[in-house]
Design a protein around this motif. Structure first.
Motif, PDB file in Angstrom:
ATOM      1  N   GLU A 129       0.820  -1.212   0.000  1.00  0.00           N
ATOM      2  CA  GLU A 129       0.000   0.000   0.000  1.00  0.00           C
ATOM      3  C   GLU A 129       0.853   1.261   0.000  1.00  0.00           C
ATOM      4  O   GLU A 129       0.536   2.238  -0.673  1.00  0.00           O
ATOM      5  N   LEU A 130       1.946   1.230   0.777  1.00  0.00           N
ATOM      6  CA  LEU A 130       2.831   2.401   0.809  1.00  0.00           C
ATOM      7  C   LEU A 130       3.526   2.581  -0.541  1.00  0.00           C
ATOM      8  O   LEU A 130       3.671   3.705  -1.039  1.00  0.00           O
ATOM      9  N   LEU A 131       3.941   1.469  -1.119  1.00  0.00           N
ATOM     10  CA  LEU A 131       4.527   1.516  -2.468  1.00  0.00           C
ATOM     11  C   LEU A 131       3.551   2.187  -3.436  1.00  0.00           C
ATOM     12  O   LEU A 131       3.901   3.113  -4.173  1.00  0.00           O
ATOM     13  N   ARG A 132       2.327   1.711  -3.407  1.00  0.00           N
ATOM     14  CA  ARG A 132       1.314   2.211  -4.332  1.00  0.00           C
ATOM     15  C   ARG A 132       1.093   3.728  -4.133  1.00  0.00           C
ATOM     16  O   ARG A 132       1.068   4.499  -5.087  1.00  0.00           O
ATOM     17  N   ARG A 133       0.983   4.111  -2.894  1.00  0.00           N
ATOM     18  CA  ARG A 133       0.724   5.512  -2.602  1.00  0.00           C
ATOM     19  C   ARG A 133       1.922   6.384  -3.001  1.00  0.00           C
ATOM     20  O   ARG A 133       1.766   7.481  -3.532  1.00  0.00           O
ATOM     21  N   THR A 134       3.124   5.860  -2.761  1.00  0.00           N
ATOM     22  CA  THR A 134       4.320   6.622  -3.104  1.00  0.00           C
ATOM     23  C   THR A 134       4.403   6.857  -4.611  1.00  0.00           C
ATOM     24  O   THR A 134       4.679   7.954  -5.069  1.00  0.00           O
ATOM     25  N   VAL A 135       4.147   5.796  -5.379  1.00  0.00           N
ATOM     26  CA  VAL A 135       4.219   5.949  -6.836  1.00  0.00           C
ATOM     27  C   VAL A 135       3.136   6.912  -7.315  1.00  0.00           C
ATOM     28  O   VAL A 135       3.389   7.797  -8.135  1.00  0.00           O
ATOM     29  N   ARG A 136       1.948   6.743  -6.771  1.00  0.00           N
ATOM     30  CA  ARG A 136       0.843   7.581  -7.233  1.00  0.00           C
ATOM     31  C   ARG A 136       1.089   9.051  -6.924  1.00  0.00           C
ATOM     32  O   ARG A 136       0.880   9.922  -7.769  1.00  0.00           O
TER      33      ARG A 136
ATOM     34  N   THR B  37      11.815   3.663 -10.739  1.00  0.00           N
ATOM     35  CA  THR B  37      12.043   2.222 -10.566  1.00  0.00           C
ATOM     36  C   THR B  37      11.355   1.740  -9.300  1.00  0.00           C
ATOM     37  O   THR B  37      11.171   2.489  -8.346  1.00  0.00           O
ATOM     38  N   VAL B  38      10.998   0.473  -9.329  1.00  0.00           N
ATOM     39  CA  VAL B  38      10.533  -0.215  -8.123  1.00  0.00           C
ATOM     40  C   VAL B  38      11.265  -1.556  -8.082  1.00  0.00           C
ATOM     41  O   VAL B  38      11.459  -2.198  -9.120  1.00  0.00           O
TER      42      VAL B  38
ATOM     43  N   GLU C 116       4.291 -11.296  -4.360  1.00  0.00           N
ATOM     44  CA  GLU C 116       4.799 -10.955  -5.687  1.00  0.00           C
ATOM     45  C   GLU C 116       3.663 -10.445  -6.570  1.00  0.00           C
ATOM     46  O   GLU C 116       3.802  -9.437  -7.271  1.00  0.00           O
ATOM     47  N   ARG C 117       2.541 -11.161  -6.518  1.00  0.00           N
ATOM     48  CA  ARG C 117       1.395 -10.771  -7.333  1.00  0.00           C
ATOM     49  C   ARG C 117       0.883  -9.383  -6.932  1.00  0.00           C
ATOM     50  O   ARG C 117       0.565  -8.556  -7.766  1.00  0.00           O
ATOM     51  N   ASP C 118       0.842  -9.134  -5.621  1.00  0.00           N
ATOM     52  CA  ASP C 118       0.341  -7.834  -5.153  1.00  0.00           C
ATOM     53  C   ASP C 118       1.270  -6.684  -5.563  1.00  0.00           C
ATOM     54  O   ASP C 118       0.808  -5.599  -5.923  1.00  0.00           O
ATOM     55  N   VAL C 119       2.564  -6.932  -5.463  1.00  0.00           N
ATOM     56  CA  VAL C 119       3.517  -5.886  -5.867  1.00  0.00           C
ATOM     57  C   VAL C 119       3.384  -5.622  -7.367  1.00  0.00           C
ATOM     58  O   VAL C 119       3.341  -4.474  -7.819  1.00  0.00           O
ATOM     59  N   GLN C 120       3.305  -6.697  -8.133  1.00  0.00           N
ATOM     60  CA  GLN C 120       3.135  -6.541  -9.589  1.00  0.00           C
ATOM     61  C   GLN C 120       1.872  -5.759  -9.904  1.00  0.00           C
ATOM     62  O   GLN C 120       1.880  -4.873 -10.749  1.00  0.00           O
ATOM     63  N   GLU C 121       0.780  -6.100  -9.222  1.00  0.00           N
ATOM     64  CA  GLU C 121      -0.475  -5.431  -9.493  1.00  0.00           C
ATOM     65  C   GLU C 121      -0.382  -3.939  -9.162  1.00  0.00           C
ATOM     66  O   GLU C 121      -0.877  -3.095  -9.920  1.00  0.00           O
ATOM     67  N   ALA C 122       0.285  -3.635  -8.056  1.00  0.00           N
ATOM     68  CA  ALA C 122       0.469  -2.220  -7.709  1.00  0.00           C
ATOM     69  C   ALA C 122       1.252  -1.507  -8.803  1.00  0.00           C
ATOM     70  O   ALA C 122       0.924  -0.386  -9.196  1.00  0.00           O
TER      71      ALA C 122
ATOM     72  N   LEU D 192       9.180  -2.520 -12.699  1.00  0.00           N
ATOM     73  CA  LEU D 192       9.491  -3.377 -11.546  1.00  0.00           C
ATOM     74  C   LEU D 192      10.619  -4.365 -11.834  1.00  0.00           C
ATOM     75  O   LEU D 192      10.601  -5.061 -12.846  1.00  0.00           O
ATOM     76  N   SER D 193      11.578  -4.424 -10.903  1.00  0.00           N
ATOM     77  CA  SER D 193      12.622  -5.454 -10.935  1.00  0.00           C
ATOM     78  C   SER D 193      12.418  -6.367  -9.740  1.00  0.00           C
ATOM     79  O   SER D 193      12.351  -5.899  -8.601  1.00  0.00           O
ATOM     80  N   LEU D 194      12.337  -7.670 -10.015  1.00  0.00           N
ATOM     81  CA  LEU D 194      12.020  -8.633  -8.957  1.00  0.00           C
ATOM     82  C   LEU D 194      13.213  -9.497  -8.587  1.00  0.00           C
ATOM     83  O   LEU D 194      13.849 -10.094  -9.466  1.00  0.00           O
ATOM     84  N   ASN D 195      13.518  -9.523  -7.296  1.00  0.00           N
ATOM     85  CA  ASN D 195      14.502 -10.474  -6.752  1.00  0.00           C
ATOM     86  C   ASN D 195      15.857 -10.410  -7.450  1.00  0.00           C
ATOM     87  O   ASN D 195      16.421 -11.441  -7.810  1.00  0.00           O
TER      88      ASN D 195
END
Lengths: 563, 563
Positions: free
Chosen positions: B474-481, B487-488, B498-504, B512-515
Motif C-alpha cells: 500500500e505504501l509503495l502504491r501511494r508513493t508511486v501515485r 524504478t521499483v 509478488e502478485r500484489d507488488v506486480q499489481e500495484a 518493476l525489478s524482482l529479486n
C-alpha cells in the motif's frame, strides 16, 4: 463468470477484419467493411430500412435505461433540427458512484490483452453496423444532417473511423512483445540473463466529449482508441446530440457483458440543461484522457485546465481554397458548389475562404475575371440546389440557432454574391433549411480581414479577392498558422503555384486537396487512407488517425527477473 | 551543393545497424553496437585511452567555437566535481539571430526523408562513439561519475539510447507510405480514384534541456528523436555539464555539413551564470518540442507554461524497494548495496525507500529481524566500499553542493543505521566523495512520512519499517501515485506478495525489478530492451523509448489529387 461470447469465438469472428484494417492503414488504399448503400442492410441480422425506422420510432418518448450504477435522475430534452421533440431520457450520474464503478472492471480488461480488447471493440462496431438504419435516424434528428448523409457519415464512415482507431491501438500495443529473454555476454564470465514481461496498461478513465454535428463520426475514434488500449470510457454527449452516443454506449455495455467483462467500462454522462458537466468531469482526477470536438474556447480551456489528462482536441479552423487556374472550370465549380452546400457547410472541413486573384484566373474556357468566377460559382450552387427535393437531400437542416444567427449576419459583412434562401422541407415542416451565402471580401482591406480571419461555422463562405497567386499563398499560410485549418484546397495548372501551395501546407501542417473536379470533395476524408486534420496547426491537436493518436493512451509496464 | 558524404554512402555505412536496432526494439533481446570495454577502442579511427585523454586535455582552457550564427559572447565556467576548472568557453547566442538561422535548413532536412535523416543521425553517433574516451572524461568532469561509469553510461549506453530513439523515430515515420493509390468502387459508375502523397513534417525547433548528472544519457534520446523526425534541435545544457553536449553539437554540425545539410539544424545555447535561459527559450514560439530532465518544480513549470510545445519531462520520484523475503539473502544484500552506492545514489533510478516489515523477513539464512536486515545491509555497503580505491571507482564524486547539503541533513531525520563517510580521492584531492547514509524510519510515524515521501536525491536511503507485506504494497502504491517512481524493486519468495507488488506496479505504471541478486541492478536499464520510466506516473511524462516518445514530434501532411 462464463462469458456468452468467448475470446475464441470473437477472434474467429473478427480477426480477419482486424488484419484487413491493419493492412489498410499500412497501404492506405481504399478499404471498408461497412456497406455505404442503405439496401445492403437487412440480412444476416442487420436491420433494413423499415426495421431501422421502426426501431428509431420506438425509442421516441422512452427512458433509455442503460443499467448504470449511480443513476440519480433522468434527463433529456433533445429537439430535432427537423422540428420534432425526441422525448428520450437518459441516466444522470452521481459521479462519486459511477466513476469508481467504472474502475472496477479495468483490471480484467487490462489483463485480457490487446487482441481480445480489439475483437470486443469489433463486435461492438459490428452490432452498431447492423443497426445503421436506426443510428441514421438518430444522427439525422440530432445533427440535422439529411438522411443519406446521416446514414453514411453517421453509419459506415463513423464505424470505419472507429475501426481504424482500434487497428492503430492494436498495432501500437503489440509493438512491444509480451515477453523477452535478454542475455548479455560478459566476456569470460557467465552472461547476464533476464526474463522480461511487458504489459500495456491503461491510463485510467477516458472522457469522450461529443459534438452536435457528428456525434458518431467525431466521437468513435477517441472512444474506441481509449477502450482498445484498456481504458474505461465515459461518454459525455453534446446535450443536443445524445441519442446516437447513448445507443453506442448501450451496445458497448451489451457486448462487454456478453464477453464476460464489466459493462461499466463504458458509460454515459448525460446532463441537465445548462449543467455544464464537461468542466466538472474534465478535471476529475480519475479522468486521464480527454477527446473533444468543439469550440476553440472550450478546447483551449481543456488544454489549460485538464492537466491530469492527455487531451486530444479538434477545435475551430478557417479552411481555405486557393483558386488560381484550372483545366476544368465546370468541374471545379460543381465540385466547389457541392462542398459549400453539403450539410449547409456545417462541417469542420467545409471551405470558408475562397482566395481568387482580383485580376482573374485562367481556365479551359478562357480567362475569367474575379467577378465572373464568383458569379459562376454562385450560379453553380444555385443550380445544384435549384430543385427543393435535391436541396433538402444535400443541405439537411440548420443544426442550431447560433448557426442561423451567423448566417443571417454574414450578409452584412460585404457584397452578397449569392444570397441564402429558405427551403421548405415537406416531410419536416419544422426544419430550418437554408442555402449557403457567398460574400465578396477584399483581402487588401483591413476591415474585411476580421471576417475572413475568423471561423464563421455554417453555410457561409467568403470570396476573397487577392492581389496575386503569391498573395494567396501568403494569406493561406498566415490563416493556417494563426487560425488553423482542417482542410486546404487549391486549383492551379501552374507547377510553380502548386509547389508554393504544397510548401505552405507542408510548413504549416495542413492537409491539401489539389484540383478536385470529380466525386471526391475537399471536406470529405476516407478512413484508413486520408488523415482528418494534421494535429500540427491550431485547428486540432490530433489527427484521425495515426500513431500519436493512440500511443499515449496506454503505457507499458515491464517486470523483469533474473532468468 | 555537393555533399562530401552522399546519402548512398551513409546508407551503405549504417542501414544494417539501423535494421538491427529495429529488430532489437521488436524483440527486446540484448543488442548493442557500441562496445562497453575501454580497450575495444583505438582501431578503425576510434580514439584509444591515451588519445581520448589527450583530446580531453587539449580542450581545457580553450574556446569551443562551433561556428554558430548570432554568437554575441563567450561563456563558461564549469568546475569539475573532481575539483578542476575546465576553463572551456562556449558561444552565447543572440536568439533572434540563431533561431531563424536554425529554421533555414529545415526544408532540405524534411525533404531528405526518414531514412536519410536516420543514417545521418547514425553517422553522428558513430563519430561520437569513436571519441568515447574523450567524452568519458568530459562526462566524468561534469557529472562527477567515476571514470568507468562515465565511460560506459556516458558513452556506449548513451549512444545506445540515442540510436534506440532514431530507430523508433524511423519506424514511426515509415508506418505511413510515401504514396498511395486509392480506388473506391462506385457500383456501375466509374470508380473514384485518387493519388495521395504523405510527408512527415517536423514541428519546428526542438529544445533539449540537459541535466547535470547524465548529460549524454538523458540528453541523447530527445535530441536524436527530434532530429530524426525532421526538427532542428537547440541543446541547452546544464551550466555545470556543458562540455559533453557541446562536443555532441560539434560532431552533429560537422556531420550535417559533410552530408550537405545546414549545420545550424543543431546548435548550442550556453548561458551566463544565473541567466536562466531555459525559461526564455521554452516559451519562444519557434520552440515546438521540449525534452527536459531535472527538478519537478521546473518540469511542472514547463508543462504549465510552454503551451506552444510538446513537453517531455523526467522529474523527481521516490523509488521504493519492498524487502519481504528472499532465497538468497547474501545476493540480495550485495545487489542492494551496489545499487545504493553506484554514483553515490545520484541516479534518478536509485532506490530511496527500503520497506521492511517490522517483524522481519524470511530468508535462506533463517528469519531476519528488521534491525538485522538493516544492519546487514549497512555492513554490506561498508564491505563493498571498504577499500578506498574501489569506493572511488564506484562512488564517483558528489555532483554539486546541494547533494552534499541534503546528505548531511539526512542524518538528522532518524536513527542512522549506516553513517556516511568521507573518502579521499588520491588522483583528485578536490573531489567531494561520500559513502551513502542509511537512516531508519518508521512507516507508521507521521513525522517520518515527510522524509520518506519526498525525494532526497543523492546517497541517502531510508529503511522504513512497515507493519506487513500488504502495508508495504500500500505504501509503495501511494508513493508511486503521489510522488512518482522511475524504478521499483521487490524481494519476495511469496507468490501472493509478488502478485500484489506486480499489481500495484501495473496499476500505478511503475517499472518493476524482482529479486535481483546478481549483476543486474534496479537502477540500470538497457536500451533496446528495458524501458526507462513509464510515462504513466508523476516521475516522468515519457518513457525511454517507445512510440509515444517519437510519434508526436512530427505530423504527416497529405496531398491528394484525382488520379
Amino acid at each position: 463468470m462464463t462469458a456468452a461470447l468467448s475470446a475464441h469465438e470473437l477472434i474467429a469472428r473478427h480477426r480477419s477484419t482486424l488484419d484487413q484494417a491493419l493492412e489498410a492503414i499500412r497501404t492506405r488504399a481504399y478499404w471498408s467493411p461497412h456497406p455505404e448503400h442503405p439496401k445492403a442492410y437487412g440480412e444476416n441480422g442487420s436491420l433494413d430500412a423499415a426495421a431501422g425506422k421502426a426501431a428509431f420510432d420506438a425509442l421516441l418518448g422512452t427512458r433509455l435505461d442503460l443499467g448504470q450504477p449511480g443513476t440519480d435522475d433522468w434527463v433529456g430534452g433533445e429537439t430535432s433540427p427537423y422540428g420534432i421533440d425526441l422525448g428520450v431520457t437518459y441516466p444522470h450520474a452521481d459521479l462519486d458512484v459511477l466513476l469508481p464503478a467504472m474502475k472496477a472492471g479495468q483490471r480484467a480488461w487490462r489483463d485480457a490483452g490487446a487482441e481480445q480488447r480489439a475483437v470486443v471493440c469489433l463486435e461492438i462496431l459490428k452490432r452498431i453496423s447492423d443497426r445503421t438504419h436506426e443510428f441514421a435516424h438518430a444522427v439525422m434528428h440530432t445533427s440535422g444532417q439529411a438522411f443519406m448523409m446521416a446514414f453514411q457519415a453517421g453509419g459506415p464512415h463513423a464505424q470505419d473511423r472507429g475501426l481504424e482507431a482500434v487497428a492503430y491501438a492494436y498495432v501500437e500495443q503489440v509493438r512491444t512483445p509480451d515477453n523477452a529473454e535478454w542475455t548479455k555476454p560478459q566476456g569470460k564470465r557467465d552472461p547476464l540473463a533476464m526474463t522480461k514481461q511487458f504489459t500495456p496498461v491503461p491510463r485510467g478513465i477516458a472522457l469522450m466529449i461529443g459534438c452536435n454535428t457528428f456525434p458518431t463520426w467525431n466521437g468513435y475514434p477517441g472512444l474506441f482508441a481509449s477502450l482498445a488500449t484498456g481504458n474505461a470510457v465515459l461518454v459525455k454527449p453534446h446535450p443536443r446530440a445524445v441519442l446516437p452516443l447513448a445507443l453506442t454506449v448501450q451496445v458497448a455495455r451489451e457486448v462487454l457483458t456478453e464477453a464476460g467483462f464489466d459493462p461499466n467500462l463504458v458509460a454515459l454522462a448525460a446532463e441537465r440543461p445548462g449543467e455544464g458537466i464537461a468542466k466538472t468531469l474534465a478535471t476529475r482526477p480519475e479522468i486521464r484522457i480527454i477527446d473533444y470536438t468543439g469550440s476553440t474556447e472550450f478546447g483551449d480551456w481543456l488544454e489549460a485546465n485538464a492537466r491530469q489528462a492527455q487531451v486530444y482536441t479538434e477545435k475551430a479552423g478557417v479552411n481555405t481554397v486557393v483558386v488560381h487556374s484550372t483545366s476544368d472550370y465546370k468541374g471545379m465549380l460543381s465540385n466547389l458548389a457541392f462542398s459549400l452546400s453539403l450539410y449547409s457547410g456545417q462541417m469542420c472541413t467545409t471551405p470558408q475562404n475562397l482566395l481568387v486573384p482580383r485580376e482573374g484566373i485562367s481556365t479551359d474556357q478562357g480567362p475569367k475575371s474575379y467577378d465572373e468566377v464568383v458569379a459562376d460559382l454562385a450560379q453553380s450552387v444555385d443550380g445544384l440546389l435549384g430543385d427543393d427535393a435535391r436541396a433538402n437531400a444535400l443541405l439537411g437542416a440548420i443544426v442550431n440557432p447560433d448557426v442561423k444567427t451567423r448566417l443571417e449576419a454574414a450578409a452584412g459583412l460585404g457584397e452578397v454574391a449569392l444570397a441564402s434562401r429558405e427551403i421548405t422541407n415537406p416531410d419536416f415542416p419544422g426544419a430550418v433549411v437554408r442555402t449557403p451565402v457567398i460574400v465578396k471580401l477584399d483581402g487588401a482591406k483591413p476591415d474585411d480581414e476580421a471576417a475572413y480571419m475568423s471561423e464563421c461555422f455554417g453555410p457561409v463562405s467568403f470570396a476573397v479577392a487577392v492581389d496575386s497567386a503569391s498573395d494567396a499563398v501568403e494569406l493561406l499560410r498566415r490563416t493556417v498558422r494563426e487560425k488553423g485549418a482542417m482542410t486546404v484546397g487549391a486549383y492551379t495548372t501552374d507547377p510553380e503555384v502548386e509547389r508554393d501551395v504544397q510548401e505552405a501546407c507542408l510548413e504549416e501542417a495542413a492537409q491539401l486537396s489539389l484540383n478536385l473536379t470529380g466525386g471526391v470533395y475537399v471536406n470529405q476524408t476516407a478512413a484508413f487512407s486520408d488523415f482528418h486534420g494534421s494535429g500540427g496547426n491550431p485547428a486540432a491537436s490530433a489527427a484521425l488517425c495515426d500513431g500519436a493518436f493512440v500511443a499515449n493512451r496506454f503505457r507499458v509496464v515491464e517486470v523483469r527477473r533474473e532468468a
